[in-house]
Write a protein that holds these residues in place. Structure first.
Motif, PDB file in Angstrom:
ATOM      1  N   GLN A 131       0.830  -1.208   0.000  1.00 31.74           N
ATOM      2  CA  GLN A 131       0.000   0.000   0.000  1.00 31.74           C
ATOM      3  C   GLN A 131       0.863   1.257   0.000  1.00 31.74           C
ATOM      4  N   ARG A 132       1.919   1.258   0.783  1.00 28.91           N
ATOM      5  CA  ARG A 132       2.800   2.428   0.859  1.00 28.91           C
ATOM      6  C   ARG A 132       3.536   2.655  -0.462  1.00 28.91           C
ATOM      7  N   VAL A 133       4.033   1.583  -1.057  1.00 30.85           N
ATOM      8  CA  VAL A 133       4.744   1.708  -2.329  1.00 30.85           C
ATOM      9  C   VAL A 133       3.802   2.236  -3.406  1.00 30.85           C
ATOM     10  N   GLU A 134       2.602   1.699  -3.457  1.00 27.45           N
ATOM     11  CA  GLU A 134       1.637   2.147  -4.463  1.00 27.45           C
ATOM     12  C   GLU A 134       1.180   3.581  -4.226  1.00 27.45           C
ATOM     13  N   ALA A 135       1.267   4.043  -2.993  1.00 25.48           N
ATOM     14  CA  ALA A 135       0.896   5.421  -2.675  1.00 25.48           C
ATOM     15  C   ALA A 135       2.031   6.399  -2.974  1.00 25.48           C
ATOM     16  N   GLY A 136       3.187   5.880  -3.381  1.00 27.11           N
ATOM     17  CA  GLY A 136       4.306   6.736  -3.742  1.00 27.11           C
ATOM     18  C   GLY A 136       5.300   6.987  -2.634  1.00 27.11           C
ATOM     19  N   ASN A 137       5.194   6.244  -1.535  1.00 32.66           N
ATOM     20  CA  ASN A 137       6.147   6.399  -0.443  1.00 32.66           C
ATOM     21  C   ASN A 137       7.463   5.706  -0.783  1.00 32.66           C
ATOM     22  N   ASN A 138       8.491   6.021  -0.003  1.00 35.71           N
ATOM     23  CA  ASN A 138       9.808   5.430  -0.221  1.00 35.71           C
ATOM     24  C   ASN A 138       9.753   3.917  -0.084  1.00 35.71           C
ATOM     25  N   ALA A 139      10.576   3.254  -0.882  1.00 33.85           N
ATOM     26  CA  ALA A 139      10.674   1.798  -0.816  1.00 33.85           C
ATOM     27  C   ALA A 139      12.126   1.424  -0.553  1.00 33.85           C
ATOM     28  N   SER A 140      12.335   0.449   0.322  1.00 32.90           N
ATOM     29  CA  SER A 140      13.696  -0.003   0.600  1.00 32.90           C
ATOM     30  C   SER A 140      14.217  -0.799  -0.593  1.00 32.90           C
ATOM     31  N   MET A 141      15.529  -0.957  -0.638  1.00 26.95           N
ATOM     32  CA  MET A 141      16.137  -1.729  -1.715  1.00 26.95           C
ATOM     33  C   MET A 141      15.636  -3.176  -1.673  1.00 26.95           C
ATOM     34  N   GLU A 142      15.429  -3.727  -0.487  1.00 30.15           N
ATOM     35  CA  GLU A 142      14.927  -5.096  -0.365  1.00 30.15           C
ATOM     36  C   GLU A 142      13.520  -5.219  -0.947  1.00 30.15           C
ATOM     37  N   THR A 143      12.687  -4.220  -0.676  1.00 27.43           N
ATOM     38  CA  THR A 143      11.331  -4.211  -1.226  1.00 27.43           C
ATOM     39  C   THR A 143      11.375  -4.142  -2.740  1.00 27.43           C
ATOM     40  N   LEU A 144      12.214  -3.252  -3.277  1.00 30.72           N
ATOM     41  CA  LEU A 144      12.329  -3.113  -4.728  1.00 30.72           C
ATOM     42  C   LEU A 144      12.863  -4.391  -5.372  1.00 30.72           C
ATOM     43  N   LYS A 145      13.808  -5.046  -4.714  1.00 31.34           N
ATOM     44  CA  LYS A 145      14.332  -6.316  -5.242  1.00 31.34           C
ATOM     45  C   LYS A 145      13.237  -7.374  -5.287  1.00 31.34           C
ATOM     46  N   SER A 146      12.439  -7.455  -4.237  1.00 33.37           N
ATOM     47  CA  SER A 146      11.346  -8.424  -4.197  1.00 33.37           C
ATOM     48  C   SER A 146      10.332  -8.160  -5.298  1.00 33.37           C
ATOM     49  N   LEU A 147       9.952  -6.897  -5.455  1.00 37.14           N
ATOM     50  CA  LEU A 147       8.968  -6.550  -6.475  1.00 37.14           C
ATOM     51  C   LEU A 147       9.509  -6.759  -7.883  1.00 37.14           C
ATOM     52  N   SER A 148      10.769  -6.424  -8.100  1.00 40.76           N
ATOM     53  CA  SER A 148      11.332  -6.612  -9.435  1.00 40.76           C
ATOM     54  C   SER A 148      11.429  -8.092  -9.776  1.00 40.76           C
ATOM     55  N   ALA A 149      11.697  -8.937  -8.786  1.00 38.23           N
ATOM     56  CA  ALA A 149      11.737 -10.383  -9.024  1.00 38.23           C
ATOM     57  C   ALA A 149      10.348 -10.924  -9.337  1.00 38.23           C
ATOM     58  N   VAL A 150       9.350 -10.483  -8.599  1.00 38.00           N
ATOM     59  CA  VAL A 150       7.983 -10.954  -8.809  1.00 38.00           C
ATOM     60  C   VAL A 150       7.471 -10.560 -10.192  1.00 38.00           C
ATOM     61  N   PHE A 151       7.756  -9.320 -10.585  1.00 36.90           N
ATOM     62  CA  PHE A 151       7.260  -8.828 -11.876  1.00 36.90           C
ATOM     63  C   PHE A 151       8.226  -9.115 -13.028  1.00 36.90           C
ATOM     64  N   ASP A 152       9.403  -9.645 -12.702  1.00 35.67           N
ATOM     65  CA  ASP A 152      10.431  -9.955 -13.699  1.00 35.67           C
ATOM     66  C   ASP A 152      10.792  -8.719 -14.519  1.00 35.67           C
ATOM     67  N   VAL A 153      11.055  -7.619 -13.799  1.00 36.91           N
ATOM     68  CA  VAL A 153      11.497  -6.373 -14.427  1.00 36.91           C
ATOM     69  C   VAL A 153      12.742  -5.875 -13.699  1.00 36.91           C
ATOM     70  N   ASP A 154      13.499  -5.039 -14.361  1.00 31.05           N
ATOM     71  CA  ASP A 154      14.677  -4.436 -13.755  1.00 31.05           C
ATOM     72  C   ASP A 154      14.243  -3.424 -12.696  1.00 31.05           C
ATOM     73  N   ILE A 155      15.039  -3.274 -11.655  1.00 29.58           N
ATOM     74  CA  ILE A 155      14.719  -2.324 -10.586  1.00 29.58           C
ATOM     75  C   ILE A 155      14.567  -0.911 -11.146  1.00 29.58           C
ATOM     76  N   SER A 156      15.321  -0.586 -12.188  1.00 30.30           N
ATOM     77  CA  SER A 156      15.238   0.764 -12.757  1.00 30.30           C
ATOM     78  C   SER A 156      13.829   1.076 -13.268  1.00 30.30           C
ATOM     79  N   ILE A 157      13.088   0.050 -13.690  1.00 30.58           N
ATOM     80  CA  ILE A 157      11.704   0.253 -14.124  1.00 30.58           C
ATOM     81  C   ILE A 157      10.857   0.733 -12.947  1.00 30.58           C
ATOM     82  N   LEU A 158      11.124   0.187 -11.774  1.00 27.61           N
ATOM     83  CA  LEU A 158      10.342   0.537 -10.589  1.00 27.61           C
ATOM     84  C   LEU A 158      10.704   1.906 -10.030  1.00 27.61           C
ATOM     85  N   THR A 159      11.856   2.430 -10.422  1.00 23.90           N
ATOM     86  CA  THR A 159      12.311   3.696  -9.857  1.00 23.90           C
ATOM     87  C   THR A 159      12.318   4.834 -10.870  1.00 23.90           C
TER      88      THR A 159
END
Length: 96
Positions: free
Chosen positions: A29-57
């Motif tokens: 919910q926080r990530v989708e609301a535009g709040n800061n995301a930790s590197m661990e969170t971004l790594k998890s999301l990029s793995a789940v969606f099979d996208v590079d972290i740069s896409i998420l940032t």
């Protein structure tokens, strides 16, 4: 936000994404609301969606046509951006 768009493409709920990514619902919910995301969170999301972290940032421009700053723009700027309707957010990296 990009995470929400990726989640919506898969027709997943926030709860399902949280479970698959090993994150809490509140984190999603926080990530989708535009709040800061930790590197661990971004790594998890990029793995789940099979996208590079740069896409998420990546930065996405937000245009709020009801804001005072939009109304203060010269008419020529408003004219060329008149049909832009998409509202999204930016995810920031949090190092720590």
């Amino acid at each position: 936000m990009i995470v929400r768009r990726l989640r919506d493409k898969k027709n997943w709920s926030q709860e399902l994404l949280a479970t698959i990514a090993g994150l809490s619902l509140r984190t999603i919910q926080r990530v989708e609301a535009g709040n800061n995301a930790s590197m661990e969170t971004l790594k998890s999301l990029s793995a789940v969606f099979d996208v590079d972290i740069s896409i998420l940032t990546e930065e996405i421009t937000v245009i709020d046509k009801n804001s005072a700053s939009w109304k203060a723009e010269p008419w020529i700027v408003r004219f060329f951006l008149l049909d832009v309707k998409r509202r999204t957010h930016m995810v920031y990296l949090e190092y720590g």
